[in-house]
Design a protein around this motif. Structure first.
Motif, PDB file in Angstrom:
ATOM      1  N   VAL A  24      22.929 109.187  10.021  1.00  0.00           N
ATOM      2  CA  VAL A  24      23.911 108.944  11.071  1.00  0.00           C
ATOM      3  C   VAL A  24      24.249 107.460  11.026  1.00  0.00           C
ATOM      4  O   VAL A  24      23.408 106.618  11.344  1.00  0.00           O
ATOM      5  CB  VAL A  24      23.377 109.328  12.456  1.00  0.00           C
ATOM      6  CG1 VAL A  24      24.417 109.009  13.528  1.00  0.00           C
ATOM      7  CG2 VAL A  24      23.001 110.801  12.493  1.00  0.00           C
ATOM      8  N   PRO A  25      25.461 107.125  10.600  1.00  0.00           N
ATOM      9  CA  PRO A  25      25.826 105.714  10.473  1.00  0.00           C
ATOM     10  C   PRO A  25      25.969 105.047  11.838  1.00  0.00           C
ATOM     11  O   PRO A  25      26.062 105.721  12.861  1.00  0.00           O
ATOM     12  CB  PRO A  25      27.191 105.786   9.782  1.00  0.00           C
ATOM     13  CG  PRO A  25      27.325 107.172   9.272  1.00  0.00           C
ATOM     14  CD  PRO A  25      26.507 108.036  10.158  1.00  0.00           C
ATOM     15  N   ILE A  26      26.002 103.743  11.834  1.00  0.00           N
ATOM     16  CA  ILE A  26      26.342 102.996  13.028  1.00  0.00           C
ATOM     17  C   ILE A  26      27.812 103.298  13.344  1.00  0.00           C
ATOM     18  O   ILE A  26      28.658 103.293  12.449  1.00  0.00           O
ATOM     19  CB  ILE A  26      26.129 101.490  12.809  1.00  0.00           C
ATOM     20  CG1 ILE A  26      24.636 101.222  12.577  1.00  0.00           C
ATOM     21  CG2 ILE A  26      26.639 100.679  13.998  1.00  0.00           C
ATOM     22  CD1 ILE A  26      24.320  99.800  12.162  1.00  0.00           C
ATOM     23  N   SER A  27      28.084 103.566  14.606  1.00  0.00           N
ATOM     24  CA  SER A  27      29.458 103.931  14.966  1.00  0.00           C
ATOM     25  C   SER A  27      30.399 102.772  14.652  1.00  0.00           C
ATOM     26  O   SER A  27      30.015 101.609  14.764  1.00  0.00           O
ATOM     27  CB  SER A  27      29.542 104.295  16.440  1.00  0.00           C
ATOM     28  OG  SER A  27      29.237 103.196  17.255  1.00  0.00           O
ATOM     29  N   ARG A  69      30.713 113.959   4.408  1.00  0.00           N
ATOM     30  CA  ARG A  69      30.627 113.763   5.854  1.00  0.00           C
ATOM     31  C   ARG A  69      31.111 115.061   6.481  1.00  0.00           C
ATOM     32  O   ARG A  69      32.285 115.197   6.829  1.00  0.00           O
ATOM     33  CB  ARG A  69      31.499 112.604   6.297  1.00  0.00           C
ATOM     34  CG  ARG A  69      31.040 111.256   5.815  1.00  0.00           C
ATOM     35  CD  ARG A  69      31.776 110.150   6.554  1.00  0.00           C
ATOM     36  NE  ARG A  69      31.264 109.991   7.916  1.00  0.00           N
ATOM     37  CZ  ARG A  69      31.944 109.354   8.869  1.00  0.00           C
ATOM     38  NH1 ARG A  69      33.150 108.855   8.626  1.00  0.00           N
ATOM     39  NH2 ARG A  69      31.425 109.214  10.083  1.00  0.00           N
ATOM     40  N   PRO A  70      30.228 116.000   6.650  1.00  0.00           N
ATOM     41  CA  PRO A  70      30.637 117.349   7.046  1.00  0.00           C
ATOM     42  C   PRO A  70      31.291 117.437   8.415  1.00  0.00           C
ATOM     43  O   PRO A  70      32.121 118.296   8.648  1.00  0.00           O
ATOM     44  CB  PRO A  70      29.321 118.142   7.001  1.00  0.00           C
ATOM     45  CG  PRO A  70      28.244 117.122   7.134  1.00  0.00           C
ATOM     46  CD  PRO A  70      28.770 115.884   6.483  1.00  0.00           C
ATOM     47  N   ASP A  71      30.943 116.553   9.309  1.00  0.00           N
ATOM     48  CA  ASP A  71      31.492 116.654  10.662  1.00  0.00           C
ATOM     49  C   ASP A  71      32.090 115.339  11.133  1.00  0.00           C
ATOM     50  O   ASP A  71      32.244 115.122  12.327  1.00  0.00           O
ATOM     51  CB  ASP A  71      30.413 117.131  11.633  1.00  0.00           C
ATOM     52  CG  ASP A  71      29.182 116.243  11.599  1.00  0.00           C
ATOM     53  OD1 ASP A  71      28.158 116.615  12.176  1.00  0.00           O
ATOM     54  OD2 ASP A  71      29.261 115.158  10.975  1.00  0.00           O
ATOM     55  N   GLY A  72      32.376 114.463  10.215  1.00  0.00           N
ATOM     56  CA  GLY A  72      32.988 113.196  10.569  1.00  0.00           C
ATOM     57  C   GLY A  72      32.036 112.150  11.104  1.00  0.00           C
ATOM     58  O   GLY A  72      32.437 111.021  11.359  1.00  0.00           O
ATOM     59  N   SER A  73      30.780 112.516  11.288  1.00  0.00           N
ATOM     60  CA  SER A  73      29.822 111.525  11.768  1.00  0.00           C
ATOM     61  C   SER A  73      28.637 111.436  10.819  1.00  0.00           C
ATOM     62  O   SER A  73      28.372 110.396  10.253  1.00  0.00           O
ATOM     63  CB  SER A  73      29.351 111.855  13.183  1.00  0.00           C
ATOM     64  OG  SER A  73      28.756 113.134  13.222  1.00  0.00           O
ATOM     65  N   ASN A  74      27.949 112.559  10.600  1.00  0.00           N
ATOM     66  CA  ASN A  74      26.820 112.529   9.672  1.00  0.00           C
ATOM     67  C   ASN A  74      27.303 112.287   8.247  1.00  0.00           C
ATOM     68  O   ASN A  74      28.395 112.692   7.858  1.00  0.00           O
ATOM     69  CB  ASN A  74      26.058 113.855   9.714  1.00  0.00           C
ATOM     70  CG  ASN A  74      25.349 114.056  11.035  1.00  0.00           C
ATOM     71  OD1 ASN A  74      24.734 113.151  11.550  1.00  0.00           O
ATOM     72  ND2 ASN A  74      25.475 115.248  11.583  1.00  0.00           N
ATOM     73  N   PHE A  75      26.461 111.623   7.486  1.00  0.00           N
ATOM     74  CA  PHE A  75      26.727 111.350   6.070  1.00  0.00           C
ATOM     75  C   PHE A  75      25.543 111.924   5.310  1.00  0.00           C
ATOM     76  O   PHE A  75      24.410 111.523   5.552  1.00  0.00           O
ATOM     77  CB  PHE A  75      26.852 109.844   5.877  1.00  0.00           C
ATOM     78  CG  PHE A  75      27.064 109.398   4.464  1.00  0.00           C
ATOM     79  CD1 PHE A  75      26.281 108.404   3.912  1.00  0.00           C
ATOM     80  CD2 PHE A  75      28.070 109.943   3.689  1.00  0.00           C
ATOM     81  CE1 PHE A  75      26.478 107.975   2.614  1.00  0.00           C
ATOM     82  CE2 PHE A  75      28.280 109.522   2.379  1.00  0.00           C
ATOM     83  CZ  PHE A  75      27.469 108.542   1.845  1.00  0.00           C
TER      84      PHE A  75
END
Lengths: 115, 113
Positions: A24-27, A69-75
């Motif tokens: 989970v990247p930094i937003s 990035r399957p859901d635009g947040s997780n990588f």
């Protein structure tokens, strides 16, 4: 302080199985990276990802590996048909989009053990 | 191709003494240099960077590093070492666009009480 989160912290798998490592990247960070550190060896670049596509990859990153990035947040880093030599610490890193702020922030890593 | 060397696998220093962890680099174009620290079972933690400007850069936990273009070096220093500084230190070089880092092999620092 915001941080990069990686799950799981330790993954044990049988040779030939598929694994997915999550980050989970930094937003508001736009650039994403995966690195690998085999025990006792240096940290090696695997792949960089920007704007939903791979921007650069190393020779280590062959067809066995994929990122998305399957859901635009997780990588995620997927390793198909794992081999014994895939056992390593895998680090995710992210950085902001601005050119000058090119510090990469690393997660705590996922230790992958292939048996 | 970029490369980073850390000539010492291990550095031992007594608590309170100054410490130096060496790094030399080979990059094309302007160097973007970084130091990261790795504590046991932890990820890589950013310490400091050199992009441009003053050759002496200051970072976290009292660490500093001196960029020397003629010697292509970026040694990490601290005036007075603490036992808690004991960790694995990595020097890294990035390209102009902050793309993939090339890491040195790491130097294990042991600060003895």
């Amino acid at each position: 302080e915001p941080e990069v989160t990686q799950t799981p912290s330790h993954q044990v798998t049988q040779m030939g199985q598929e694994v997915i490592l999550r980050c989970v990247p930094i937003s508001n960070h736009l650039y994403f990276y995966w690195y690998r550190q085999i025990l006792g060896q240096k940290v090696e670049f695997l792949v960089s990802f920007y704007n939903n596509e791979i921007s650069e990859k190393s020779e280590i990153f062959d067809d066995q590996f994929s990122v998305e990035r399957p859901d635009g947040s997780n990588f995620t880093l997927k390793i198909r048909s794992t081999k014994l030599e895939d056992s390593a610490m895998y680090f995710c890193a992210t950085r902001p989009g601005t050119f000058a702020a090119n510090i990469q922030y690393f997660g705590a890593g996922t230790r992958l053990s292939v048996l | 191709a970029q490369s980073v060397a850390q000539p010492e696998d291990q550095v031992n220093v007594a608590e309170g003494n100054p410490l130096t962890v060496k790094c030399t680099y080979s990059v094309s174009g302007n160097p973007y240099l970084f130091w990261y620290v790795q504590y046991p079972n932890r990820g890589l933690q950013f310490l400091l960077k050199y992009i441009t400007g003053d050759n002496l850069v200051k970072g976290s936990y009292g660490f500093e590093a001196e960029f020397n273009k003629s010697q292509t070096s970026f040694h990490l220093k601290k005036p007075s070492a603490l036992v808690s500084d004991s960790a694995l230190y990595f020097c890294a070089a990035g390209d102009n666009y902050g793309q993939n880092f090339v890491f040195g092999p790491g130097t294990r620092l042991s600060v003895l009480p």
